[in-house]
Structures are given as C-alpha cells and as structure tokens.
Design a protein around this motif. Structure first.
Motif, PDB file in Angstrom:
ATOM      1  N   LYS A  64     -62.384  26.520 -22.697  1.00 20.64           N
ATOM      2  CA  LYS A  64     -62.580  27.556 -21.834  1.00 20.64           C
ATOM      3  C   LYS A  64     -63.997  27.511 -21.418  1.00 20.64           C
ATOM      4  CE  LYS A  64     -60.998  32.324 -20.860  1.00 20.64           C
ATOM      5  NZ  LYS A  64     -60.296  33.649 -21.678  1.00 20.64           N
ATOM      6  N   GLY A  65     -64.097  27.788 -20.039  1.00 14.44           N
ATOM      7  CA  GLY A  65     -65.592  27.724 -19.607  1.00 14.44           C
ATOM      8  C   GLY A  65     -66.392  26.625 -19.038  1.00 14.44           C
ATOM      9  N   GLU A  66     -65.605  25.533 -19.580  1.00  9.16           N
ATOM     10  CA  GLU A  66     -66.415  24.422 -19.294  1.00  9.16           C
ATOM     11  C   GLU A  66     -65.923  23.567 -18.023  1.00  9.16           C
ATOM     12  OE1 GLU A  66     -65.586  21.583 -22.564  1.00  9.16           O
ATOM     13  OE2 GLU A  66     -67.156  22.781 -23.747  1.00  9.16           O
ATOM     14  N   PRO A  67     -66.845  23.171 -17.328  1.00 12.27           N
ATOM     15  CA  PRO A  67     -66.589  22.388 -15.961  1.00 12.27           C
ATOM     16  C   PRO A  67     -65.425  21.052 -16.304  1.00 12.27           C
ATOM     17  CG  PRO A  67     -68.793  21.932 -16.329  1.00 12.27           C
ATOM     18  CD  PRO A  67     -68.362  22.761 -17.588  1.00 12.27           C
ATOM     19  N   LEU A  68     -64.744  20.772 -15.085  1.00 12.71           N
ATOM     20  CA  LEU A  68     -63.997  19.660 -15.239  1.00 12.71           C
ATOM     21  C   LEU A  68     -65.041  18.214 -15.183  1.00 12.71           C
ATOM     22  CD1 LEU A  68     -61.292  20.708 -12.717  1.00 12.71           C
ATOM     23  CD2 LEU A  68     -60.785  20.056 -15.007  1.00 12.71           C
ATOM     24  N   LYS A  69     -64.793  17.580 -16.258  1.00 14.21           N
ATOM     25  CA  LYS A  69     -65.503  16.400 -16.347  1.00 14.21           C
ATOM     26  C   LYS A  69     -64.599  14.990 -16.540  1.00 14.21           C
ATOM     27  CE  LYS A  69     -69.485  18.291 -18.155  1.00 14.21           C
ATOM     28  NZ  LYS A  69     -70.509  18.633 -19.364  1.00 14.21           N
ATOM     29  N   PRO A  70     -65.042  13.582 -16.132  1.00 15.04           N
ATOM     30  CA  PRO A  70     -64.338  12.595 -16.541  1.00 15.04           C
ATOM     31  C   PRO A  70     -63.848  12.640 -17.962  1.00 15.04           C
ATOM     32  CG  PRO A  70     -66.130  11.991 -14.948  1.00 15.04           C
ATOM     33  CD  PRO A  70     -66.148  13.395 -15.528  1.00 15.04           C
ATOM     34  N   LEU A  71     -62.594  12.033 -18.187  1.00 14.17           N
ATOM     35  CA  LEU A  71     -61.987  11.978 -19.527  1.00 14.17           C
ATOM     36  C   LEU A  71     -62.973  11.257 -20.620  1.00 14.17           C
ATOM     37  CD1 LEU A  71     -58.287  11.061 -19.083  1.00 14.17           C
ATOM     38  CD2 LEU A  71     -59.005  13.151 -19.914  1.00 14.17           C
ATOM     39  N   SER A  72     -63.615  10.270 -19.876  1.00 11.94           N
ATOM     40  CA  SER A  72     -64.662   9.402 -20.870  1.00 11.94           C
ATOM     41  C   SER A  72     -65.684  10.154 -21.307  1.00 11.94           C
ATOM     42  CB  SER A  72     -64.897   8.020 -20.209  1.00 11.94           C
ATOM     43  OG  SER A  72     -65.706   8.562 -18.904  1.00 11.94           O
ATOM     44  N   LYS A  73     -66.152  11.330 -20.486  1.00  7.62           N
ATOM     45  CA  LYS A  73     -67.248  12.229 -21.060  1.00  7.62           C
ATOM     46  C   LYS A  73     -66.876  13.300 -21.719  1.00  7.62           C
ATOM     47  CE  LYS A  73     -69.745  10.326 -17.095  1.00  7.62           C
ATOM     48  NZ  LYS A  73     -70.609  10.585 -15.787  1.00  7.62           N
TER      49      LYS A  73
END
Length: 546
Positions: A409-418
């Motif tokens: 919760k609260g984290e931005p969307l990022k690529p799966l690999s990261k």
C-alpha cells in the motif's frame, strides 16, 4: 490428461511406474531423492530435448512411456534414448518425428518450473500472455495483422530494391544503351555465321571451282561424243525396242529417267559455273561480316542467339530505367494503401487487446488478493510503436505491453522485474496460470517446485489455489512445503536408497495415513512427535474441509 507413466534407466531411476489421477497430484521427498528427475522424464516424453546424459550409468538405453487421454482418445507415447545417440519417438507404437510428438504433447500438458517466472520478468513476453487471454478473438486478428505486415514489408522491399537498382542502373545506363545499339546495329541473324563461312570458302576457291565446273559441263554437253548426247541416243534406241516386251519397256523407261536426271545435273553445273565468278569485293565483305560477328561473340562470350536474348534484356532494363519514376509512383501508392490497411488492422487488434487486458487486470488483481496480496495493484501498461518520429509496425501489431505492479500500500506501480521477490513471483505466476488455464484446453499442468521462496500463510494460500485450479485441470505438483502437500487429492513419496554401489529411486502412492506421516516429516524433519503428527493431521483435515 496423464494417466500412467513408466520410467526405466533414467538418471538414478532404475524403474518407476506411476498412475496419476484427476485433481491435485502431489509429489514429495527428500532433497536429492529425484523429485525433479520425474518431471525431467515426463518432460522428455512430452518432447523436450534428448540428452544421453539422462541414461542411467551402466545401461544402454533409457525409456519413458506415458499413457494420456485427450478429447476421448487414448495415446501411448514412448521416448527411447540409446547410448549411441539414437532418439526414437513413438505414438501408439508408430515411430514419429520429434516435431509430430511435440505437436501432440503441446495439447496434453504444460510444465512450469521454479524459474518459469522469468517470462513474467521479461516485458517482451507480456504481450503473448495478454493475447492468450480471449485468444479465440485475438489470434485471428493477429494473423490478419501478420499477413498484412508481410504484404507491407514485401512492397517496401520491392520499392527499396527498385530505388537501389535505379541508382545503380543510372550509372550504367549509357553503357547499356551503347551495348544495345552495337548489337542491334549488327543486325544479327541466327545461322548467318555458318552461311558466311560456306560463302567465304566458295569465294576463296572460285577459280578452281569455275575451272572444274566448266570442264564438267563441256564434257557432258559440248565435247565430241558428249555424254548427254550419248544418253539421248541410248534412250532413243531403247524406245524402239520397248513395244516388244515388258522387260524392254522397263529398260527403256529407266534409260529415259537417267537421261532426264543427267540433263538436270548439267543445268545445275552450268548455273553453278556462271555463279562461280570471283569477286574480291564480295569476299572482303563476307570476311568483314564474319569478323564483326566473331568480335561481338568474343566480347560478350555469347552465341548469336544469346546475344539477341541479351539485347532483349538490355532493352527491357532500359525501359524499366526510363519508366522507373512511373513504377516508383505505382509502388509508392501500393505501399501507402497497404500501410493504411495494416494500420487499421493494428488498431483493431490493439483495441481488442486493451479490452482483454482490462478484464485480465481485474481477474489478476482478484487472484492476487486471494493469494495474500491484499494491497496489490496490477496494471497492464500499453505503449504504441507509432508514437514518436518514426512509426514501427511488426507482425505483433503496434503495441508494447508491460506488466506493472504495486505489492504494498502506498507504493507506486513499477515493472515486475523491479518490485517482486522470488516468492512473490511464484504467486503472481500462479495467478496468471489460474486465469489463462481457464481459457486454454490443456488438461494437465505440471508444477516443479514453483513454491520456492514462500512459506507460512503464503504457502497455505498457494495450496488452496492449486486445489482450486485442479477442479478444472489435472495438476501434478512437486513440493517441499507441508501446507501444499496437505492439499493433494493424490500424494506420492519419492525416496532414494542404495544397494551395494548402486543408487535406486522409488515412488510410492500414499494412503491417507501415509500422507499424514509424510506431511509430519515435512513439518518436523527427523524428529516426528505426536504433536507433529497432530499438526499434520490438522493440515490435511483443513485442506479436505475446503
């Protein structure tokens, strides 16, 4: 669905016979006992790469035989490896190619290893995963785009080739025109060279020819006792005897024929004599003509007939050069029309993908929540290759797709690999397999320790999810986690023992009590207590109650 498998002389397995069942088939065992070797053997039967290293030490060959059902048909699949490198594939006792075996087995089972989640980390594979969802609607559009892209590329290649040829040909045009004019001006005629050689021979020997022809004609017609006169006299005398018998009549007729034939010969001799007049000018002209033809042949290394064909090709090439602007305009127009069709089809495909992706996002998000990702957000991000200064079409269309996720919760969307850990990736992949599996027709899924990196509550959640998937698919799962093993509807234990200097692997089907004991071993290791057994029983009872 895989019903039965027999493995002989494969790695450390001497002989193993297994009957699999519907639902969730769980295989457990000590580390190094050979759990993954069973999957390797199944994979070999399904068409994976053969390697003689799989053959058990001291044996000449390894054999894996499998019985599977597909759409009401039973198939007996056999794969045999020999130490000499021979690889035999059979379907129902008929020898087939590896390609044929793979084609069938791709419909029977899908194997997922603990490293398969790497495909989820590679954005290049994401578009294929999206296309698998609603594939009945998406794949026909992909095929249309692929066909139009090939047409677009072919026209583009032809246009580029024309422009390249034109640039090169413009430098050669004057030389090509010179060669064409030289050949056309020569007014070559097939067979003329042979006739010239005969004529030159006559002209060079005309004096001798004239002398002999004149002598022959004189002897035949003008000399005292000329042969033609003698034949005439003979013919007249025999004509007087003709009425007296048939034989004399025939003789008279033959004499007449001989006389008239010889008379024709004399006429031809006189004509040839009159024509055999030596002319230095004519001889010079004939020699010059022969030399001209010979020079052209040697220059181009071609016969007269080939020179004429070459001239036609030069004429055609010059015509193409002279009309290249028109041809380029035609191809450019075709390219633009093809591009418009490809663009429209790519947009149609992209729209369908985005519709499917929207539904897939929701389903994957729901699965992730069920797999203990309570605050997870999942997004399928689309970018177009048409954006920017240069547009780029491909057989896949114009979409670039990447999966983005936020697991906390609260984290931005990022690529799966990261963002995702190994344990998280196992659960994310399982979510995909659950959704995609509902839409394909592959009856069996095989999971080789995809639970790597998870434990505790997450392991229980994965076990429940495997149970859920097994309601529509046969699942064969190798695991080291008791929470997952407890969910099995059929459980097997792989064990390893030695006899002398040889190692053997066996697989046993577990009864309900043996299943509890095996789960207790997974919980407590060597120290199995009453408490451990009770905990194992609770795990099994809990999974059976679901």
């Amino acid at each position: 669905m895989i019903r039965h498998i027999e493995i002989r002389n494969f790695a450390i397995i001497k002989e193993v016979v297994l009957d699999f069942h519907d639902g969730l088939n769980i295989i457990t065992g000590e580390t190094g006992a050979g759990k993954s070797i069973v999957v390797e053997a199944v994979s070999l039967a399904l068409g994976s790469r053969a390697d003689t290293a799989f053959i058990r030490s001291g044996e000449d060959k390894a054999t894996v035989q499998m019985i599977a059902d597909y759409k009401g048909e039973e198939y007996i699949i056999t794969r045999e490896l020999s130490s000499g490198g021979r690889n035999i594939c059979r379907i129902n006792d008929s020898i087939v190619t590896l390609a044929t075996l793979k084609e069938l087995c791709a419909k029977l089972a899908d194997i997922h290893g603990q490293y398969d989640h790497q495909s989820l980390l590679d954005p290049e594979s994401h578009i294929s995963l999206v296309d698998t969802y609603e594939k009945d609607k998406i794949l026909p559009l992909k095929e249309k785009v692929r066909t139009l892209w090939q047409e677009y590329r072919d026209i583009g290649d032809r246009l580029a080739g024309l422009r390249k040829d034109l640039a090169e040909s413009n430098h050669q045009r004057d030389f090509m025109a010179f060669e064409l004019e030289e050949i056309r001006n020569a007014a070559l005629i097939p067979g003329e060279e042979e006739e010239l050689q005969d004529r030159i021979s006559l002209l060079r020997n005309s004096e001798n020819i004239y002398s002999n022809l004149s002598g022959a004609y004189h002897a035949a017609t003008e000399s005292e006792g000329a042969l033609l006169d003698g034949l005439k006299q003979i013919s007249t005398m025999l004509a007087d005897t003709a009425p007296y018998s048939n034989a004399l009549n025939r003789l008279s007729m033959r004499a007449d024929e001989l006389y008239y034939e010889f008379e024709d010969i004399c006429t031809e001799i006189r004509r040839s004599r009159d024509e055999a007049v030596f002319s230095p000018e004519e001889l010079d002209c004939a020699i010059a003509r022969e030399e001209e033809i010979s020079r052209l042949r040697k220059k181009h290394g071609k016969t007269v007939e080939e020179l004429l064909e070459y001239a036609d090709s030069l004429e055609e090439s010059l015509s193409q050069i002279d009309n290249a602007d028109e041809m380029e305009a035609v191809l450019q127009k075709e390219l633009e029309a093809s591009r418009d069709k490809l663009y429209a089809a790519s947009i149609e495909l992209s729209n369908r993908r985005k519709q499917a992706a929207s539904m897939l996002e929701k389903l994957i998000s729901e699965e992730l929540h069920q797999l203990n990702f309570g605050d997870a957000k999942f997004l399928i991000d689309f970018k177009s290759t048409l954006d920017g200064d240069s547009e780029a079409f491909s057989p896949e269309g114009t979409d670039k797709v990447e999966f983005l996720i936020s697991t906390n919760k609260g984290e931005p969307l990022k690529p799966l690999s990261k963002i995702a850990s190994g344990g998280e990736m196992s659960r994310i992949m399982l979510a995909f397999k659950k959704i995609v599996g509902d839409y394909d027709e592959i009856p069996t899924m095989i999971f080789d320790e995809i639970d790597s990196g998870i434990s505790g509550i997450a392991a229980s959640v994965v076990g429940r999810k495997l149970q859920e998937i097994s309601s529509g698919h046969q699942i064969i799962c190798i695991t080291h986690l008791p929470q997952i093993a407890a969910c099995g509807s059929s459980n097997y234990r792989i064990s390893k023992h030695t006899e002398g200097d040889m190692t053997f692997t066996t697989v046993d089907y577990l009864s309900h009590e043996e299943k509890i004991s095996e789960i207790a071993r997974l919980l407590g290791g060597e120290n199995i207590t009453e408490t451990t057994m009770a905990s194992a029983g609770e795990l099994v009872a809990s999974s059976e109650a679901r």
